[in-house]
Design a protein around this motif. Sequence first.
Motif, mmCIF file in Angstrom:
data_model
loop_
_atom_site.group_PDB
_atom_site.id
_atom_site.type_symbol
_atom_site.label_atom_id
_atom_site.label_comp_id
_atom_site.label_asym_id
_atom_site.label_seq_id
_atom_site.Cartn_x
_atom_site.Cartn_y
_atom_site.Cartn_z
ATOM 1 N N UNK A 262 80.029 96.953 -26.321
ATOM 2 C CA UNK A 262 80.957 98.084 -26.321
ATOM 3 C C UNK A 262 82.353 97.593 -25.958
ATOM 4 N N UNK A 263 83.361 98.175 -26.586
ATOM 5 C CA UNK A 263 84.738 97.775 -26.298
ATOM 6 C C UNK A 263 85.182 98.231 -24.923
ATOM 7 N N UNK A 264 84.640 99.358 -24.467
ATOM 8 C CA UNK A 264 84.973 99.850 -23.126
ATOM 9 C C UNK A 264 84.169 99.070 -22.084
ATOM 10 N N UNK A 265 84.533 99.231 -20.830
ATOM 11 C CA UNK A 265 83.815 98.543 -19.756
ATOM 12 C C UNK A 265 82.464 99.185 -19.466
ATOM 13 N N UNK A 266 82.261 100.422 -19.946
ATOM 14 C CA UNK A 266 81.003 101.129 -19.732
ATOM 15 C C UNK A 266 79.930 100.598 -20.686
ATOM 16 N N UNK A 267 78.682 100.941 -20.394
ATOM 17 C CA UNK A 267 77.545 100.468 -21.186
ATOM 18 C C UNK A 267 76.670 101.644 -21.615
ATOM 19 N N UNK A 268 75.967 101.484 -22.729
ATOM 20 C CA UNK A 268 74.952 102.434 -23.168
ATOM 21 C C UNK A 268 73.677 101.619 -23.402
ATOM 22 N N UNK A 269 72.642 101.901 -22.593
ATOM 23 C CA UNK A 269 71.409 101.119 -22.633
ATOM 24 C C UNK A 269 70.237 102.068 -22.857
ATOM 25 N N UNK A 270 69.442 101.764 -23.862
ATOM 26 C CA UNK A 270 68.285 102.603 -24.181
ATOM 27 C C UNK A 270 66.998 101.816 -23.984
ATOM 28 N N UNK A 271 66.033 102.409 -23.283
ATOM 29 C CA UNK A 271 64.699 101.837 -23.141
ATOM 30 C C UNK A 271 63.687 102.769 -23.801
ATOM 31 N N UNK A 272 62.946 102.227 -24.747
ATOM 32 C CA UNK A 272 61.878 102.963 -25.422
ATOM 33 C C UNK A 272 60.550 102.385 -24.937
#
Length: 310
Positions: A262-272
């Motif tokens: 991601x370009x921002x410092x934040x993250x998006x993490x998905x666990x299935x």
Amino acid sequence: MLPGPDTAGPYPLVVALHSLFHSATETEGWGLSQLAQTAGFAMVSPDGIEGSWDAGSCCGDAASKDVDDVAYLHALIQHLEANYPIDPTRVLIVGLSNGGMMAYRYACEHPEDIAGIAVVAGSLEQPGCKPKTPLTVVSVHGGKDQHVPGAGTPWQSDLGAPITSTTDSLAPFRAEDRCEPATSPGDVTATGPDGAPRLSETLSTGSPAVTPAQIRATLAGARPSGDPASTGGTEAGSEPITPVPLDSATNPTDAVRTESTCAASARVVEYFLPNVDHGWPASTGPAAFDTATVVWRILSGARANPVPSR
């Protein structure tokens, strides 16, 4: 709950939101309260009206009576910041099912208040969500969840609401965080119960790259697309998903982690979690997943972002 006296403040704050028809006592079984003492964060577990949260189109009395739970949580966070040594840049919301839906809604409407959210077995039920600042978001969802199915459904009669797919639930946050599509090698990996990727088991390789939706369908035991008995179904708004063969080393009880740059410092993490039903995943057993530790490991590095002028 505050961490022990030996922990120096200001503390991160975790707001834990229970599921539908439960109360704050439910959160005691999640492992977060025990982790709060060792990791050094404060935790609060409020009660929703009649065991429910108004997450938008769902659920229970809170939604049917249009209870302003966003205002309630906003006031609660402000109160805690004013009266306890809370770090306002490290406020986090963790929710299960209807509580996770509420976490999504709060992140849509007051992203400036928080650094991130974790949603377990929940979905975005707030139409038109457009967060105004990047947020770290963690999703944990079971492949056997038929109550809040990860693939979404136009109508869930038990809840009296449509269910948004995990992919579509995360989409507004991926967009705001300016995340790349999860197509590069290493974006989709098998993990162990600790949520850490097994780098030798990259699942997004191939030409074209295997999509996260295909991997979820495969591990959930979906039949080929077009089969009316398919359990993998479709992601909301998409064509039927065709399962694909995975590396033979992949254990079907593993979790699948999806995270792109991601370009921002934040993250998006998905666990299935293919073998997990609706609810907070068990920390022991054949399909164990240490949800509290995994979520905290990611959210502990998150910091609130000021809302940019537009």
